[in-house]
Scaffold this active site. Structure first.
Site, PDB file in Angstrom:
ATOM      1  N   LYS A 128      23.814  40.426  17.688  1.00 18.30           N
ATOM      2  CA  LYS A 128      22.452  40.200  17.213  1.00 18.30           C
ATOM      3  C   LYS A 128      22.470  39.556  15.820  1.00 18.30           C
ATOM      4  O   LYS A 128      23.294  39.902  14.971  1.00 18.30           O
ATOM      5  CB  LYS A 128      21.726  41.545  17.182  1.00 18.30           C
ATOM      6  CG  LYS A 128      20.242  41.490  16.850  1.00 18.30           C
ATOM      7  CD  LYS A 128      19.655  42.891  16.969  1.00 18.30           C
ATOM      8  CE  LYS A 128      18.154  42.918  16.711  1.00 18.30           C
ATOM      9  NZ  LYS A 128      17.596  44.282  16.916  1.00 18.30           N
ATOM     10  N   SER A 203      13.658  43.917  19.513  1.00 18.72           N
ATOM     11  CA  SER A 203      14.089  42.781  18.726  1.00 18.72           C
ATOM     12  C   SER A 203      15.455  42.217  19.135  1.00 18.72           C
ATOM     13  O   SER A 203      15.873  41.182  18.625  1.00 18.72           O
ATOM     14  CB  SER A 203      14.135  43.165  17.239  1.00 18.72           C
ATOM     15  OG  SER A 203      15.030  44.228  16.993  1.00 18.72           O
ATOM     16  N   SER A 227      14.210  48.456  20.496  1.00 17.94           N
ATOM     17  CA  SER A 227      14.768  47.108  20.369  1.00 17.94           C
ATOM     18  C   SER A 227      16.048  46.869  21.149  1.00 17.94           C
ATOM     19  O   SER A 227      16.439  45.719  21.346  1.00 17.94           O
ATOM     20  CB  SER A 227      15.016  46.788  18.891  1.00 17.94           C
ATOM     21  OG  SER A 227      13.794  46.611  18.211  1.00 17.94           O
TER      22      SER A 227
END
Length: 534
Positions: A128, A203, A227
């Site tokens: 990420k 996210s 997320s």
């Protein structure tokens, strides 16, 4: 950490030994992921034969590398070719580090030739964008941080590299990691590989999209409001939100702030994502354990083995309704179908329990804890505006939006009161898990929704035609986060239009191997990840 979960010592092998039980259990039954669809309404369309090699599990690839059936450079070339061919429309891998990855892959092949073996040696993967990787930008999608580069890797990235992983790039996020979509002014919008008009979640949306598109077999993400779990549900992959605190957050840090060892904020975690439950165990075994600059000075992590190794031995509580918001019929139907299948496997499944904490109280208290974390570090005028908005809502407004707005300005007494409620709820969960092994519930109220780039305050959540507050997306994620519990998401079905549906498997505190093992057994019994048509 306390109790039997930690033991004196600082050796690296001991730090990572906690998942031996679940890893061994998964390996004993093989790592191949079933390609049949799990209880889906719409029929799965199989990918073309040539795409099959893009959907091998991390465990399979590591075994092939060790046996010299494939080289790290070959796997890297395959990943790069697929990203370059498909990512113009998906936009998942937004930071690319192919040159350094090639040098790392060559080094991995040399190490393998010397007979070296590591858990991830030679495996290409992405992480990420929020994780610090030395030499690459970390922006969190915030334009003010564009092009900022950290001086060192995050702890999770350090551990992945030490295990032999080849980091090939970073995946997209929403602005400030604060949305259930993944779009920002720096990198643009990431799309769901199952339907490019829809979000992959957030996210960690770029991470889930990269897995579903077959770019990589393993990813690292983070979670405070779903997320990890939301994108896994939306993209038909697996993810694990660890017990709070067992994976160090250092280096998953707001850009330009020093990456210091810390006890954290009480909610946020980092964890693995993959296309199989076995790979979740494999990755968590690598990244879990105390920060060597903090608790790791005196403790190591030794978590319990899975409670059971046979699906029929599990005691399951399934809940599919929440008092604060509606859940789509397609999600509830998929869970009902799962309950029927589990029953036929001899699993004890209940739909209610007097031991279950009050879901409304748990969710509202989670929002009281979340607000101060998500609104910290703002300018004084921001808090003035939040107080003005709160004044228009009234003190009796117990909506999630109302609680969040008021919590932006809470003092120590109010926060301590919410922390006290959390402690009481944690005790209730512990009591429940004496009778039940896992709690199954939706990860989100709906399947993936269409891209919505309106102002956050103008957005609404459509649940089977019912217009609900956008904040209601958090109602199912907040249960595990607010209590610091482990939760694994696994794919279990499809909507009529073919969108993935997942189940959230909440486990007992510090018993991460139990929900992961349950996900593995679901995968073996009923099937798991099914690729999209690209």
């Amino acid at each position: 950490m306390n109790g039997s979960s930690v033991k004196p010592g600082v050796d690296t092998a001991g730090r990572r030994a906690f998942l031996v039980g679940v890893t061994a259990a998964c390996a004993a039954t093989g790592t191949a992921t079933a390609k049949r669809a799990f209880g889906q309404t719409a029929p799965a369309v199989p990918p073309p034969p040539e795409a099959g090699k893009s959907y091998r599990t991390a465990g399979e690839l590591v075994a092939d590398l060790a046996a010299r059936r494939v080289s790290a450079v070959e796997l890297l070339d395959q990943a790069i070719a697929r990203i370059e061919r498909l990512d113009k429309s998906i936009n998942a891998v937004v930071v690319r580090d192919f040159d350094r990855a090639r040098r790392a892959a060559i080094a991995a092949d040399q190490a393998l030739a010397r007979g070296e073996r590591k858990p991830l040696l030679g495996l290409p993967m992405t992480v990420k964008e929020a994780f610090n990787v030395a030499g690459l930008p970390t922006t969190w999608g915030i334009p003010a941080f564009k092009d900022w580069q950290p001086p060192e890797d995050a702890v999770v990235v350090e551990r992945l590299k030490a295990a032999g992983a080849v980091i090939i790039g970073k995946t997209n996020v929403p602005v400030g990691l604060a949305d259930w979509q993944s779009t920002n002014p720096i990198y643009g919008t990431t799309s769901n590989p199952y339907d490019l008009e829809r979000t992959p979640g957030g996210s960690s949306g770029g991470a889930a999209a990269a897995l579903a598109a077959g770019y990589v077999a393993l990813e690292a993400g983070s979670d405070i409001g779903g997320s990890l779990r939301t994108p896994a549900h939306y993209c038909g992959v697996f993810a694990h939100k660890p017990t709070y605190g067992i994976v160090p957050m250092r280096g998953h840090t707001v850009p330009r702030l020093p990456a210091l060892p810390s006890a954290g904020d009480g909610l946020a975690v980092v964890g693995p994502m993959a296309r199989s439950a076995h790979d979740i165990a494999l990755a968590l075994d690598v990244i879990a354990g105390p920060d060597e600059q903090r608790e790791g000075v005196g403790w190591r992590l030794v978590l319990p083995r899975p409670r059971h190794r046979v699906l029929g031995d599990f005691r399951v509580l399934l809940i599919d309704t929440h008092p604060l918001g509606a859940t789509a019929e397609a999600i509830r139907t998929a869970l009902a179908h799962l309950a029927d299948r589990l029953g036929k496997q001899g699993v004890a499944v209940a739909r209610q329990s007097l031991l279950l904490p009050d879901l409304a109280e748990a969710t509202r208290n989670y929002m009281r804890l979340l607000g101060p974390v998500m609104t910290q570090g703002r300018r004084p005028e921001y808090y003035d505006r939040m107080r003005s908005i709160a004044a228009t809502m009234g003190p009796d407004d117990q909506s999630l939006d109302g609680i969040f707005v008021r919590s932006a300005s809470v003092g120590w007494r109010e926060w301590a009161e919410a922390a006290g409620v959390r402690t009481r709820l944690q005790r209730q969960w512990a009591t429940l898990f004496k009778q039940w092994d896992v709690v199954l519930c939706p990860p989100m109220p709906t399947a993936a929704f269409k891209h919505d780039q309106a102002e956050m305050s103008a957005r609404r959540l459509d649940v089977d035609g019912q217009s609900q507050p956008y904040t209601n997306n958090v109602i199912w994620a907040g249960l595990a986060t607010g209590a610091g519990l482990p939760a694994t998401v696994a794919p279990i079905g499809r909507t009529e239009s073919g969108l993935p549906i997942g189940v959230q498997i909440i486990g007992p505190y510090l018993e991460d191997s139990t929900p992961i093992q349950f996900a593995q057994l679901l995968e073996q019994a009923f099937g798991g990840f099914v690729p999209p048509v690209l």
